[in-house]
Design an enzyme around this catalytic site. Sequence first.
Site, PDB file in Angstrom:
ATOM      1  N   HIS A 171     -78.538 -29.044 135.863  1.00 53.99           N
ATOM      2  CA  HIS A 171     -78.076 -28.656 134.612  1.00 53.99           C
ATOM      3  C   HIS A 171     -79.341 -28.611 133.482  1.00 53.99           C
ATOM      4  O   HIS A 171     -79.972 -29.552 133.542  1.00 53.99           O
ATOM      5  CB  HIS A 171     -76.979 -29.093 134.114  1.00 53.99           C
ATOM      6  CG  HIS A 171     -75.796 -28.900 135.087  1.00 53.99           C
ATOM      7  ND1 HIS A 171     -74.955 -27.838 134.710  1.00 53.99           N
ATOM      8  CD2 HIS A 171     -75.287 -29.499 136.145  1.00 53.99           C
ATOM      9  CE1 HIS A 171     -74.011 -27.754 135.697  1.00 53.99           C
ATOM     10  NE2 HIS A 171     -74.350 -28.877 136.257  1.00 53.99           N
ATOM     11  N   ASP A 174     -73.923 -23.764 128.705  1.00 51.40           N
ATOM     12  CA  ASP A 174     -73.589 -24.992 129.332  1.00 51.40           C
ATOM     13  C   ASP A 174     -74.059 -26.294 128.764  1.00 51.40           C
ATOM     14  O   ASP A 174     -75.206 -26.576 128.560  1.00 51.40           O
ATOM     15  CB  ASP A 174     -74.404 -24.989 130.821  1.00 51.40           C
ATOM     16  CG  ASP A 174     -74.401 -26.228 131.629  1.00 51.40           C
ATOM     17  OD1 ASP A 174     -73.646 -26.855 131.608  1.00 51.40           O
ATOM     18  OD2 ASP A 174     -74.945 -25.709 132.707  1.00 51.40           O
ATOM     19  N   ASP A 210     -51.480 -31.898 144.994  1.00 49.64           N
ATOM     20  CA  ASP A 210     -51.256 -32.955 146.231  1.00 49.64           C
ATOM     21  C   ASP A 210     -50.856 -32.035 147.382  1.00 49.64           C
ATOM     22  O   ASP A 210     -49.732 -31.699 147.409  1.00 49.64           O
ATOM     23  CB  ASP A 210     -50.222 -34.077 145.649  1.00 49.64           C
ATOM     24  CG  ASP A 210     -50.287 -35.244 147.023  1.00 49.64           C
ATOM     25  OD1 ASP A 210     -50.940 -35.131 147.723  1.00 49.64           O
ATOM     26  OD2 ASP A 210     -49.415 -36.030 146.704  1.00 49.64           O
ATOM     27  N   ASP A 223     -66.200 -26.060 141.177  1.00 48.27           N
ATOM     28  CA  ASP A 223     -65.837 -26.515 139.646  1.00 48.27           C
ATOM     29  C   ASP A 223     -65.751 -24.964 138.995  1.00 48.27           C
ATOM     30  O   ASP A 223     -65.335 -24.885 137.698  1.00 48.27           O
ATOM     31  CB  ASP A 223     -66.406 -27.472 138.892  1.00 48.27           C
ATOM     32  CG  ASP A 223     -67.893 -27.194 138.698  1.00 48.27           C
ATOM     33  OD1 ASP A 223     -68.742 -26.593 139.560  1.00 48.27           O
ATOM     34  OD2 ASP A 223     -68.481 -27.191 137.354  1.00 48.27           O
TER      35      ASP A 223
HETATM   36 ZN   LIG Z   1     -70.266 -26.444 136.629  1.00 49.94          ZN
HETATM   37 ZN   LIG Z   2     -72.562 -25.527 138.925  1.00 51.93          ZN
END
Ligand SMILES: [Zn+2]
Ligand SMILES: [Zn+2]
Length: 550
Positions: free
Chosen positions: A363, A189, A439, A70
């Site tokens: 996290h 974060d 896709d 990500d």
């Molecule tokens: Zn992340």
């Molecule tokens: Zn991460």
Amino acid sequence: MKITFLGGLGEIGRNCACVEVDGSIMLLDCGLMFPDLDMLGIDLVLPDFEYLRENADRIVGCIATHGHEDHVGGLSFLLRELSFPIYGSALTLALARNRIEEAGLLDRTQLIAVKDGERRQIGPFDCEFIPVTHSVPHGFATAFHTPQGIILHTGDFKLDLTPVDGRLTDLARMGSLADQHGIRLLLSDSTNADSKGHSHSETSVGAVLYDLFHEFEGSRIITTCFASHIHRVQQIADAAIAFDRTIATMGLSMRKNVRVAREMGLLRIPDHRLRDIDDVKDVDPAHLCVISTGSQGEPMSALALMAAGENKFLKIKRDDVVIMSSHPIPGNEANVSKVIDGLTRLGAEVVHSGIEDVHATGHAKQEELKTLLSITQPDWFVPVHGEYRHLVAHARLGRQMGIPRDHVQICEDGDQVVLDDDGLTVMRREVPAGYLYVDGIIGDVGAGVLRDRRVLAEEGVVVVVVAIDVRTGSIITGPEIITRGWVYAPEAEDLLDQCAEAVRDAIKEASQHAALDIENLQRTVRRAAGRFVNAQTRRRPMIVPVVMEA
Ligand SMILES: [Zn+2]
Ligand SMILES: [Zn+2]
């Protein structure tokens, strides 16, 4: 001094921001997002690259904060169009490299490794790389020393005081930056901003794993975790070795990452303990530990194939033990349940995070976020990385920690913030930041295609074929009704005949009133068929009129 948010503010995934100083752009991560269940057939979702395309000549590089998809998974797509160097820790670059290499784009970038604590001038950017703990080793927070003061971006982090490798989040450095210069803007974060308390240390998972390996001595043990979670792999390996087991990796990314991490000295597994999964026939099952991919229940992964009895290397047997050392990412719960069910059906005992503490989040939770806020004392604060509610929860923590209400700004994808002598100004929806659906290998499937897929999936399709003499308005052949997913054709012939009849009537009717053209006729056919289908069955399949001029 400007920051543009292209992704990650309003969703978990596709993290991407542009930091701009003196007209130059530094990308801060370029990640992908895995699709929701309703994004039918979509492989992954990317940030909208339009802003980057338009400003390509101003991009001096990309900082990759850590090696999760990500944060780096979008690079192999962006590099098709643009070319720029990527900065990150050696491990981050090794993980990012995989996809870029697969896409044959290594020549479009330069991978430049930076060290813990290093400060480096890149164009007009004076960047400092500060170690943080997370669920992949060697992540960085980034401090930008700018004419407008220090911008601190935490990256993904937790405050693990006993990390597996002893490499701590460098709170001392953050504190001294705050003391000496002040933090002008903090970007932090928010993933766990609505979770109370303090995250568990990664090493606490090791103790649980050890106990499980003890409890299940005598059984074959199969484990799964994220392939990039090198510290988890290490702890699984340590437990396996403590109970005299041979370790076999399964799944392409697991094998690859274990090899890379061992080469880099980040993973310690002695050679004689490690085997290929196709080379374990002679190993006593009670002395085997498999470490597999598929912790998120991905349908084609090694573990999912095991659960379906279709893994060619390994068949699950009664008394096997499967330890899922992970937690499903939102959206993956259904797939994970299916895998657990399949494994259980085959006789395995499945231990997952709902049963034992076999996982720790990467996290920071509320107490850690507050600690960071109190150490950094930022002048301005923008929560990043999270769904909207996470950003709001994090903003609340910021105010709780004494940041004035108007100095905490909730931003979303597409927003741009400008920092000048007067402070921070937010410009809403300044740049395009919609989802780019991928896709196959083709970018941007588009929202229209997705809408069609949803209708097809939920209601099916009715195709009406008819050939018409446009001059006279008489029907030459048809109408013929072909359907998939509306009613089962052989059993509903009457219904199809009646539908054809309704269309025929509508065409006759139309030919008496208006001049005929194909477009007009298509509309007539679609409307007549749609009305009939809805009246008879209360459904709304996609109606595709095929009107031919004869
Ligand atoms: Zn992340
Ligand atoms: Zn991460």
